[in-house]
Design a protein around this motif. Structure first.
Motif, PDB file in Angstrom:
ATOM      1  N   MET A   1       1.811  -2.885  14.865  1.00 46.17           N
ATOM      2  CA  MET A   1       2.808  -2.109  14.120  1.00 46.17           C
ATOM      3  C   MET A   1       3.677  -3.017  13.272  1.00 46.17           C
ATOM      4  O   MET A   1       4.001  -2.688  12.117  1.00 46.17           O
ATOM      5  N   GLU A   2       4.033  -4.172  13.802  1.00 48.88           N
ATOM      6  CA  GLU A   2       4.876  -5.101  13.047  1.00 48.88           C
ATOM      7  C   GLU A   2       4.140  -5.638  11.819  1.00 48.88           C
ATOM      8  O   GLU A   2       4.719  -5.735  10.728  1.00 48.88           O
ATOM      9  N   VAL A   3       2.860  -5.990  11.994  1.00 52.44           N
ATOM     10  CA  VAL A   3       2.075  -6.492  10.857  1.00 52.44           C
ATOM     11  C   VAL A   3       1.948  -5.410   9.787  1.00 52.44           C
ATOM     12  O   VAL A   3       2.101  -5.672   8.584  1.00 52.44           O
ATOM     13  N   LEU A   4       1.677  -4.191  10.208  1.00 49.94           N
ATOM     14  CA  LEU A   4       1.473  -3.109   9.245  1.00 49.94           C
ATOM     15  C   LEU A   4       2.780  -2.707   8.566  1.00 49.94           C
ATOM     16  O   LEU A   4       2.796  -2.380   7.370  1.00 49.94           O
ATOM     17  N   LYS A   5       3.889  -2.746   9.284  1.00 51.17           N
ATOM     18  CA  LYS A   5       5.183  -2.461   8.658  1.00 51.17           C
ATOM     19  C   LYS A   5       5.508  -3.510   7.602  1.00 51.17           C
ATOM     20  O   LYS A   5       6.077  -3.192   6.555  1.00 51.17           O
ATOM     21  N   ASP A   6       5.143  -4.758   7.877  1.00 48.10           N
ATOM     22  CA  ASP A   6       5.367  -5.824   6.907  1.00 48.10           C
ATOM     23  C   ASP A   6       4.446  -5.676   5.704  1.00 48.10           C
ATOM     24  O   ASP A   6       4.853  -5.918   4.562  1.00 48.10           O
ATOM     25  N   ALA A   7       3.200  -5.256   5.951  1.00 51.21           N
ATOM     26  CA  ALA A   7       2.238  -5.091   4.856  1.00 51.21           C
ATOM     27  C   ALA A   7       2.547  -3.879   3.997  1.00 51.21           C
ATOM     28  O   ALA A   7       2.286  -3.875   2.787  1.00 51.21           O
ATOM     29  N   PHE A   8       3.114  -2.830   4.626  1.00 46.82           N
ATOM     30  CA  PHE A   8       3.358  -1.570   3.921  1.00 46.82           C
ATOM     31  C   PHE A   8       4.802  -1.109   4.167  1.00 46.82           C
ATOM     32  O   PHE A   8       5.037  -0.099   4.845  1.00 46.82           O
TER      33      PHE A   8
ATOM     34  N   ARG B   1      -8.752 -14.831  -5.669  1.00 50.71           N
ATOM     35  CA  ARG B   1      -8.956 -15.257  -4.299  1.00 50.71           C
ATOM     36  C   ARG B   1      -8.275 -14.260  -3.373  1.00 50.71           C
ATOM     37  O   ARG B   1      -7.264 -13.663  -3.719  1.00 50.71           O
ATOM     38  N   LEU B   2      -8.824 -14.108  -2.179  1.00 51.20           N
ATOM     39  CA  LEU B   2      -8.333 -13.081  -1.271  1.00 51.20           C
ATOM     40  C   LEU B   2      -7.278 -13.629  -0.311  1.00 51.20           C
ATOM     41  O   LEU B   2      -7.477 -14.675   0.314  1.00 51.20           O
ATOM     42  N   GLU B   3      -6.185 -12.912  -0.190  1.00 47.61           N
ATOM     43  CA  GLU B   3      -5.205 -13.172   0.861  1.00 47.61           C
ATOM     44  C   GLU B   3      -5.653 -12.391   2.093  1.00 47.61           C
ATOM     45  O   GLU B   3      -5.932 -11.196   2.017  1.00 47.61           O
ATOM     46  N   VAL B   4      -5.718 -13.050   3.242  1.00 42.37           N
ATOM     47  CA  VAL B   4      -6.154 -12.399   4.477  1.00 42.37           C
ATOM     48  C   VAL B   4      -4.970 -12.302   5.434  1.00 42.37           C
ATOM     49  O   VAL B   4      -4.314 -13.295   5.726  1.00 42.37           O
ATOM     50  N   VAL B   5      -4.714 -11.091   5.908  1.00 46.68           N
ATOM     51  CA  VAL B   5      -3.662 -10.836   6.896  1.00 46.68           C
ATOM     52  C   VAL B   5      -4.347 -10.491   8.213  1.00 46.68           C
ATOM     53  O   VAL B   5      -5.148  -9.554   8.279  1.00 46.68           O
ATOM     54  N   GLU B   6      -4.051 -11.260   9.256  1.00 46.95           N
ATOM     55  CA  GLU B   6      -4.724 -11.073  10.533  1.00 46.95           C
ATOM     56  C   GLU B   6      -3.944 -10.123  11.440  1.00 46.95           C
ATOM     57  O   GLU B   6      -2.719 -10.187  11.521  1.00 46.95           O
ATOM     58  N   ILE B   7      -4.694  -9.248  12.122  1.00 44.90           N
ATOM     59  CA  ILE B   7      -4.139  -8.387  13.162  1.00 44.90           C
ATOM     60  C   ILE B   7      -4.892  -8.689  14.452  1.00 44.90           C
ATOM     61  O   ILE B   7      -6.128  -8.613  14.494  1.00 44.90           O
ATOM     62  N   GLU B   8      -4.166  -9.038  15.488  1.00 44.83           N
ATOM     63  CA  GLU B   8      -4.803  -9.388  16.755  1.00 44.83           C
ATOM     64  C   GLU B   8      -5.418  -8.160  17.410  1.00 44.83           C
ATOM     65  O   GLU B   8      -4.787  -7.101  17.484  1.00 44.83           O
ATOM     66  N   GLN B   9      -6.652  -8.303  17.894  1.00 42.34           N
ATOM     67  CA  GLN B   9      -7.327  -7.172  18.519  1.00 42.34           C
ATOM     68  C   GLN B   9      -6.683  -6.800  19.859  1.00 42.34           C
ATOM     69  O   GLN B   9      -6.057  -7.634  20.519  1.00 42.34           O
TER      70      GLN B   9
END
Length: 342
Positions: free
Chosen positions: A299-306, A249-257
């Protein structure tokens, strides 16, 4: 037998390939200087992480060598436009470390721009210069329309791959078989459409991408009045019920446009998902102004993801005015390396 696999973009690159802008191809020719500055900014950002190769018109070799320096490979190949994601072949790999360039047919996003013959012929030349074997499928496809998890799952949109301006008469099943044949895909996940206003007819690289096997980043809209609200809700519905090639199953991480914005009377396709993975980092377009808050959130979402990757930002406006962004102007050459067997 070549056991083909389309690597994930976060796997190690040998280098990144770009094409230098061509003034005659610009939608807004008066932006040529700004566009070139945007390309140079992106090239400099990538060079902090990995080598860069640049396709240039032969008569510009001297000027670009002077502008960009010696620490870059220049490939003198005539070309029509400068969207390497879509006109440079997709490089796949085999377990023995060999590579193959899948040189898709290119028709300028459904015959939207003329001429495009040089870009359609570009793949054979760049593969010869990089010493990578070539395969030429009888299929129109752009690299920005597909994304791989590296383990056999391909993410795409129906709006683009099933558009009659690409491969009229081909069914979804036939295109799936082509992706399996040429990329080694085992599962294709189809989102319905891409972002509102995207002139590529819904390229996946503006709306969604894999962050890891089983994990998808999705740019979402919070405003019910924006067409992207319904579009991204439908994407969430698809991703919620799908599994990948290995049954996860896929985990989805949302980034606000970013906030809605226009340029010269048309919606600008602003996307944080049009970032580009580089070795140990990623290059992220940001937009400033009204988008400063969502820039920071992205940037915060991507820093957390990577957490192990450095994030370099570039001015996304210099590229998006022409219709694309960082991912659109880049194409990775994965490193040739034998896979370790468990």
């Amino acid at each position: 037998m070549f056991e083909r696999r389309m690597p994930a973009e976060w796997e190690t690159h040998e280098k990144t390939i770009l094409q230098w802008p061509v003034a005659d191809s610009l939608v807004h020719p008066d932006n040529y200087t700004e566009v070139c500055d945007g390309y140079e900014e992106t090239i400099r950002a990538i060079q902090a992480f990995e080598p860069v190769g640049l396709i240039v018109d032969p008569e510009e070799m001297g000027a670009l060598r002077k502008r960009l320096g010696e620490d870059i490979d220049l490939y003198p190949i005539p070309h029509n436009d400068a969207w390497a994601r879509d006109s440079v072949p997709t490089i796949i790999v085999d377990k023995d470390g060999s590579r193959l360039g899948v040189d898709w047919k290119f028709n300028a996003w459904g015959e939207k721009y003329q001429p495009y013959d040089l870009d359609d012929a570009l793949g054979e030349k760049i593969l010869a210069m990089t010493d990578i074997a070539r395969e030429r499928p009888d299929l129109v496809l752009e690299g920005g329309s597909i994304h791989s998890d590296g383990e056999g799952t391909i993410l795409t949109t129906k709006e683009c791959l099933l558009n009659p301006n690409r491969n009229p008469g081909m069914s979804m099943e036939a295109i799936e078989e082509a992706l399996k044949d040429h990329l080694g895909a085992k599962k294709v996940i189809w989102l319905e459409e891409g972002l509102d206003g995207d002139e590529t007819d819904g390229h996946i690289d503006n709306i969604a991408c894999f962050a890891a096997p089983g994990k998808v980043l999705l740019q979402v809209c919070r405003d019910p009045k924006d067409p992207n609200y319904a579009i991204t809700r439908r994407c969430l519905e698809v991703l919620d019920r799908e599994v990948d090639a290995r049954g996860r199953r896929l985990e989805v991480v949302e980034i606000e446009q970013p906030p809605y914005a226009t340029y010269r009377g048309k919606r600008a396709t602003l996307s944080y998902l049009n970032f580009y993975f580089v070795n140990d980092g990623l290059i992220l377009p940001v937009f400033g102004g009204d988008a400063a808050q969502t820039d920071q959130k992205a940037m915060e979402v991507l820093k957390d993801a990577f957490p192990q990757r450095g994030i370099a930002t570039v001015n996304g406006w210099s590229l998006v005015k022409e219709g694309g962004n960082v991912h659109c102007i880049t194409q990775q050459i994965p490193k040739a390396a034998k896979e370790e067997r468990a």
